[in-house]
Design a protein around this motif. Structure first.
Motif, mmCIF file in Angstrom:
data_model
loop_
_atom_site.group_PDB
_atom_site.id
_atom_site.type_symbol
_atom_site.label_atom_id
_atom_site.label_comp_id
_atom_site.label_asym_id
_atom_site.label_seq_id
_atom_site.Cartn_x
_atom_site.Cartn_y
_atom_site.Cartn_z
ATOM 1 N N CYS A 214 6.744 6.658 8.450
ATOM 2 C CA CYS A 214 6.935 7.348 7.169
ATOM 3 C C CYS A 214 7.674 6.474 6.162
ATOM 4 O O CYS A 214 7.263 6.371 4.998
ATOM 5 C CB CYS A 214 7.697 8.656 7.384
ATOM 6 S SG CYS A 214 6.727 9.969 8.152
ATOM 7 N N GLU A 215 8.757 5.833 6.597
ATOM 8 C CA GLU A 215 9.532 5.054 5.630
ATOM 9 C C GLU A 215 8.760 3.837 5.139
ATOM 10 O O GLU A 215 8.806 3.498 3.952
ATOM 11 C CB GLU A 215 10.897 4.653 6.205
ATOM 12 C CG GLU A 215 10.864 3.644 7.329
ATOM 13 C CD GLU A 215 12.256 3.330 7.868
ATOM 14 O OE1 GLU A 215 13.249 3.849 7.316
ATOM 15 O OE2 GLU A 215 12.349 2.567 8.846
ATOM 16 N N ASP B 253 4.329 10.348 -3.643
ATOM 17 C CA ASP B 253 4.289 8.911 -3.912
ATOM 18 C C ASP B 253 2.907 8.314 -3.686
ATOM 19 O O ASP B 253 2.741 7.087 -3.728
ATOM 20 C CB ASP B 253 5.326 8.185 -3.048
ATOM 21 C CG ASP B 253 6.747 8.413 -3.545
ATOM 22 O OD1 ASP B 253 6.913 8.758 -4.732
ATOM 23 O OD2 ASP B 253 7.691 8.241 -2.754
ATOM 24 N N ARG C 292 5.052 2.769 -2.848
ATOM 25 C CA ARG C 292 5.847 2.562 -4.062
ATOM 26 C C ARG C 292 5.700 1.144 -4.593
ATOM 27 O O ARG C 292 5.839 0.913 -5.792
ATOM 28 C CB ARG C 292 7.318 2.882 -3.792
ATOM 29 C CG ARG C 292 7.591 4.361 -3.649
ATOM 30 C CD ARG C 292 9.060 4.637 -3.443
ATOM 31 N NE ARG C 292 9.347 6.066 -3.509
ATOM 32 C CZ ARG C 292 10.566 6.577 -3.477
ATOM 33 N NH1 ARG C 292 11.622 5.775 -3.379
ATOM 34 N NH2 ARG C 292 10.739 7.872 -3.543
ATOM 35 N N VAL D 18 0.785 8.705 -0.896
ATOM 36 C CA VAL D 18 0.328 8.447 0.468
ATOM 37 C C VAL D 18 -0.681 9.518 0.881
ATOM 38 O O VAL D 18 -0.424 10.719 0.732
ATOM 39 C CB VAL D 18 1.511 8.419 1.462
ATOM 40 C CG1 VAL D 18 1.015 8.199 2.890
ATOM 41 C CG2 VAL D 18 2.513 7.342 1.078
ATOM 42 N N ALA E 101 7.198 14.421 -0.046
ATOM 43 C CA ALA E 101 7.657 13.204 -0.723
ATOM 44 C C ALA E 101 6.627 12.080 -0.577
ATOM 45 O O ALA E 101 6.367 11.330 -1.530
ATOM 46 C CB ALA E 101 9.006 12.771 -0.152
ATOM 47 N N LEU E 102 6.034 11.973 0.609
ATOM 48 C CA LEU E 102 5.013 10.944 0.824
ATOM 49 C C LEU E 102 3.814 11.177 -0.091
ATOM 50 O O LEU E 102 3.328 10.251 -0.752
ATOM 51 C CB LEU E 102 4.555 10.958 2.285
ATOM 52 C CG LEU E 102 5.556 10.438 3.326
ATOM 53 C CD1 LEU E 102 5.074 10.775 4.733
ATOM 54 C CD2 LEU E 102 5.768 8.944 3.180
ATOM 55 N N GLU E 103 3.345 12.406 -0.132
ATOM 56 C CA GLU E 103 2.170 12.711 -0.949
ATOM 57 C C GLU E 103 2.471 12.562 -2.436
ATOM 58 O O GLU E 103 1.621 12.116 -3.206
ATOM 59 C CB GLU E 103 1.661 14.111 -0.611
ATOM 60 C CG GLU E 103 1.083 14.169 0.805
ATOM 61 C CD GLU E 103 0.650 15.554 1.238
ATOM 62 O OE1 GLU E 103 -0.230 15.651 2.114
ATOM 63 O OE2 GLU E 103 1.196 16.553 0.705
ATOM 64 N N GLN F 177 5.864 4.968 2.734
ATOM 65 C CA GLN F 177 6.381 5.304 1.408
ATOM 66 C C GLN F 177 6.774 4.044 0.643
ATOM 67 O O GLN F 177 6.463 3.904 -0.548
ATOM 68 C CB GLN F 177 7.582 6.237 1.526
ATOM 69 C CG GLN F 177 8.091 6.713 0.173
ATOM 70 C CD GLN F 177 9.274 7.650 0.311
ATOM 71 O OE1 GLN F 177 10.221 7.361 1.042
ATOM 72 N NE2 GLN F 177 9.217 8.769 -0.386
#
Length: 203
Positions: free
Chosen positions: A104-105, A145, A112, A147, A141-143, A108
């Motif tokens: 995940c990290e 940005d 970005r 993802v 948060a991923l979506e 993301q």
């Protein structure tokens, strides 16, 4: 984005420069270079035949990224959380296999930086071992940005294409990408240490 990757390589090189065997030797540590193997519960042997005895031993051999035996995956030269930092240019498309904390990290971060990123997780949600509400927040948060999050989906095989690789997912769906980043966990480096001779049980 390329400057960020260059900066990361520089930071890693700086850290590595402070970690050579000579530095530890200078601090009074006896350093033996080679492969070590336990030859008993209180001793081990290094490659050149040197036997070292001890009262207590700390096994600190680390771990390496786990790469599953998915057809075509190894042939596609996947990246891992270890090798990803060697990139000299930002790939246009990345597929992250694994929706745990590392997957995940990194997904993301690269989204970005400007890559088109997809993330595939076999479990029904990202961060499957964590709180369900936290998992939902991270997915949002991923979506946000950019993802493309695919959960409850398995990677079945990988095929080389003219412009990159095709990840064939369960249900006949597929994703085109430039590189695959495997982030499904790590495996401890315990092979060929003679742990059975030392009476060490590994679970």
């Amino acid at each position: 984005a390329d400057r960020v990757l260059q900066r990361l390589r520089g930071v890693r090189a700086h850290i590595a420069a402070n970690d050579p065997a000579e530095r530890f030797a200078g601090l009074g540590v006896d350093v033996y270079l080679g492969n070590a193997r336990f030859s008993g519960p209180d001793r081990l042997t290094v490659d050149d035949g040197v036997e070292l005895r001890f009262r207590r031993a700390v096994i600190a051999t680390g771990a390496r990224p786990l790469v599953p035996p998915i057809p075509g995956l190894i042939e596609s030269q996947p990246l891992t959380s270890d090798s990803l930092w060697g990139l000299e240019a930002l790939p246009a498309r990345l597929l992250f296999l694994g929706g745990g904390p590392i997957g995940c990290e990194l997904a993301q971060a690269f989204a970005r930086l400007g890559s088109s990123v997809a993330l595939v997780e076999a479990e029904p949600r990202v961060l499957p071992r964590d709180d369900e509400q936290a998992s939902a927040i991270v997915r949002h948060a991923l979506e946000r940005d950019g993802v493309d999050v695919r959960v409850g989906v398995r990677l079945e095989r990988v095929e080389r294409t003219k412009g990159g690789v095709r990840a064939v997912l369960g249900g006949g769906r597929s994703l085109e990408t430039d590189r695959i980043v495997v982030a499904i966990g790590r495996r401890p480096n315990v092979e060929d240490l003679g742990l059975d001779v030392a009476g060490v049980e590994v679970g």
